[in-house]
Design a protein around this motif. Structure first.
Motif, mmCIF file in Angstrom:
data_model
loop_
_atom_site.group_PDB
_atom_site.id
_atom_site.type_symbol
_atom_site.label_atom_id
_atom_site.label_comp_id
_atom_site.label_asym_id
_atom_site.label_seq_id
_atom_site.Cartn_x
_atom_site.Cartn_y
_atom_site.Cartn_z
ATOM 1 N N THR A 123 102.251 30.926 43.752
ATOM 2 C CA THR A 123 101.134 31.607 43.444
ATOM 3 C C THR A 123 99.726 30.710 43.328
ATOM 4 O O THR A 123 99.652 29.929 42.736
ATOM 5 N N VAL A 124 98.808 31.187 44.276
ATOM 6 C CA VAL A 124 97.647 30.482 44.318
ATOM 7 C C VAL A 124 96.561 31.633 44.370
ATOM 8 O O VAL A 124 96.631 32.760 44.279
ATOM 9 N N GLY A 125 95.104 31.018 44.029
ATOM 10 C CA GLY A 125 94.119 31.718 44.009
ATOM 11 C C GLY A 125 93.119 31.905 42.751
ATOM 12 O O GLY A 125 91.954 32.249 42.693
ATOM 13 N N GLU A 166 111.014 28.767 56.417
ATOM 14 C CA GLU A 166 111.943 30.340 56.073
ATOM 15 C C GLU A 166 112.261 30.407 54.700
ATOM 16 O O GLU A 166 112.703 29.529 54.349
ATOM 17 N N GLY A 167 111.990 31.611 54.279
ATOM 18 C CA GLY A 167 112.549 31.904 53.097
ATOM 19 C C GLY A 167 111.519 31.595 51.643
ATOM 20 O O GLY A 167 111.683 31.752 50.810
ATOM 21 N N LYS A 168 110.141 30.887 52.105
ATOM 22 C CA LYS A 168 109.454 30.354 51.224
ATOM 23 C C LYS A 168 108.177 31.346 51.247
ATOM 24 O O LYS A 168 108.005 31.695 52.514
ATOM 25 N N GLU A 169 107.412 31.419 50.253
ATOM 26 C CA GLU A 169 106.075 32.097 50.345
ATOM 27 C C GLU A 169 105.146 31.854 49.534
ATOM 28 O O GLU A 169 105.486 31.297 48.339
ATOM 29 N N VAL A 170 104.108 31.496 49.871
ATOM 30 C CA VAL A 170 102.592 31.098 49.302
ATOM 31 C C VAL A 170 101.872 32.713 49.006
ATOM 32 O O VAL A 170 101.721 33.095 50.072
ATOM 33 N N ILE A 171 101.890 32.865 47.934
ATOM 34 C CA ILE A 171 101.167 34.359 47.338
ATOM 35 C C ILE A 171 99.910 33.803 47.376
ATOM 36 O O ILE A 171 99.501 33.322 45.981
ATOM 37 N N GLU A 172 98.998 34.540 47.919
ATOM 38 C CA GLU A 172 97.408 34.589 47.530
ATOM 39 C C GLU A 172 97.185 35.900 46.677
ATOM 40 O O GLU A 172 97.258 37.070 47.475
ATOM 41 N N LEU A 173 96.698 35.457 45.576
ATOM 42 C CA LEU A 173 96.324 36.604 44.687
ATOM 43 C C LEU A 173 95.337 37.550 45.388
ATOM 44 O O LEU A 173 94.384 36.960 45.847
ATOM 45 N N SER A 174 95.424 38.933 45.018
ATOM 46 C CA SER A 174 94.335 39.843 45.493
ATOM 47 C C SER A 174 93.122 39.455 44.482
ATOM 48 O O SER A 174 93.262 38.933 43.598
#
Length: 328
Positions: free
Chosen positions: A221-223, A281-289
């Motif tokens: 999680t980033v942002g 594949e199978g990994k996710e970088v989540i950009e916060l709203s």
């Protein structure tokens, strides 16, 4: 010329011809021997010291805790002379470096310019390094939120999760976000995440490759404004003072360049590692709203002020240092 005067002349000539004894400085680092710091920081530093002293001072690097286990003991190894130079994080011995650690608080420095600002104001830290000589101080890339199985898209998702933190200050931030901080050196994070001892870690993206954390991390999680850790190289004071004035100047300049090289390397490798992770594949970088970012930052802001006020109350000129770091 008499035999006596001839002997004296020969002895004097021998003294003139005898080169100064070489000094080898041991540099101790707990990170693995494959870590990028060797090529990016230590090799150029060793070369600069050897060249600047005509080979009279050299550096030998010991990686992987070869001179003693336990990252938290690194500072004491410099104080006690186990190694002349050691790498560590001031956050591992936080009570010794309250002023230094102000730079890790969310919003205090920018990752791109933070190292230059710390170096420009390094004299303000002299009281915390009386027992050693501070050679290098640099910041890493921003610490992000790594998790194994729980994606963090809001503060609610973080509630009650056990999150590794690099320092007390970072722990207070995680606590304000609703997580449960767990103090732990970077070397222990892989096993702790793999076995479920922790749910995630506040740590920078270089560790995805340097400590293979990509293998045990599925979400990042980033942002939000987050902690930015510092690294340092400190030198045993007796070892430093045993050098000549010219040699000391060379070592100090090499240390300054090491800091700039370290910052550049950490930022570059963090960006590459994060991009590679996002493409896996199978990994996710989540950009916060924007709404989530506002909530995270609103929660951490009082913590920043609290830590500055506590430091001031303890006699640390904390606010002046924070303001100096922000001045251009």
């Amino acid at each position: 010329m008499t035999a006596k005067s001839l002997a004296a002349a020969l002895a004097a000539a021998t003294l003139v011809a005898t080169p100064a004894l070489a000094v080898e400085l041991k540099l101790a680092d707990f990170q693995p021997p494959t870590h990028f710091v060797v090529d990016s920081v230590y090799t150029p530093m060793a070369e600069a010291i050897s060249e600047g002293t005509d080979g009279e001072v050299t550096v030998r690097v010991f990686m992987g805790g070869e001179l003693g286990p336990g990252p938290a003991e690194q500072y004491n190894r410099a104080v006690d002379g186990v190694a002349e130079i050691v790498f560590s994080l001031p956050g591992y011995t936080a009570s010794t470096f309250p002023k230094t650690l102000l730079a890790e608080l969310p919003g205090v420095i920018d990752p791109e310019t933070g190292t230059e600002r710390m170096l420009a104001n390094i004299d303000m830290l002299s009281d915390e390094y009386r027992r050693v000589v501070l050679l290098s101080l640099w910041n890493n890339a921003p610490n992000l939120l790594f998790t194994a199985s729980q994606p963090i898209r809001s503060m609610d998702d973080l509630n009650g999760l056990n999150i590794r933190v690099p320092s007390r200050n970072a722990g207070l931030v995680v606590e304000a976000w609703g997580g449960v901080p767990v103090s732990m050196p970077a070397t222990d994070v892989y096993n702790a995440m793999q076995t479920g001892v922790i749910d995630g870690a506040m740590i920078d993206a270089t560790t995805l490759t340097a400590f293979r954390l990509a293998e045990v991390t599925n979400y990042i999680t980033v942002g939000m404004d987050t902690a930015i850790s510092q690294f340092f190289l400190v030198m045993n004071r007796d070892g430093f003072e045993s050098l000549s004035d010219d040699q000391q100047a060379v070592v100090l300049e090499a240390g300054r360049e090491a800091a700039l090289n370290g910052n550049a390397a950490w930022l570059e490798i963090a960006n590459t590692a994060l991009d590679d992770f996002a493409a896996t594949e199978g990994k996710e970088v989540i950009e916060l709203s924007p709404e989530a970012v506002e909530a995270f930052n609103a929660a951490s802001a009082p913590v920043v002020e609290q830590i500055i006020e506590e430091a001031e109350a303890a006699g640390v000129d904390a606010r002046a240092y924070v303001e100096a770091l922000g001045d251009e």
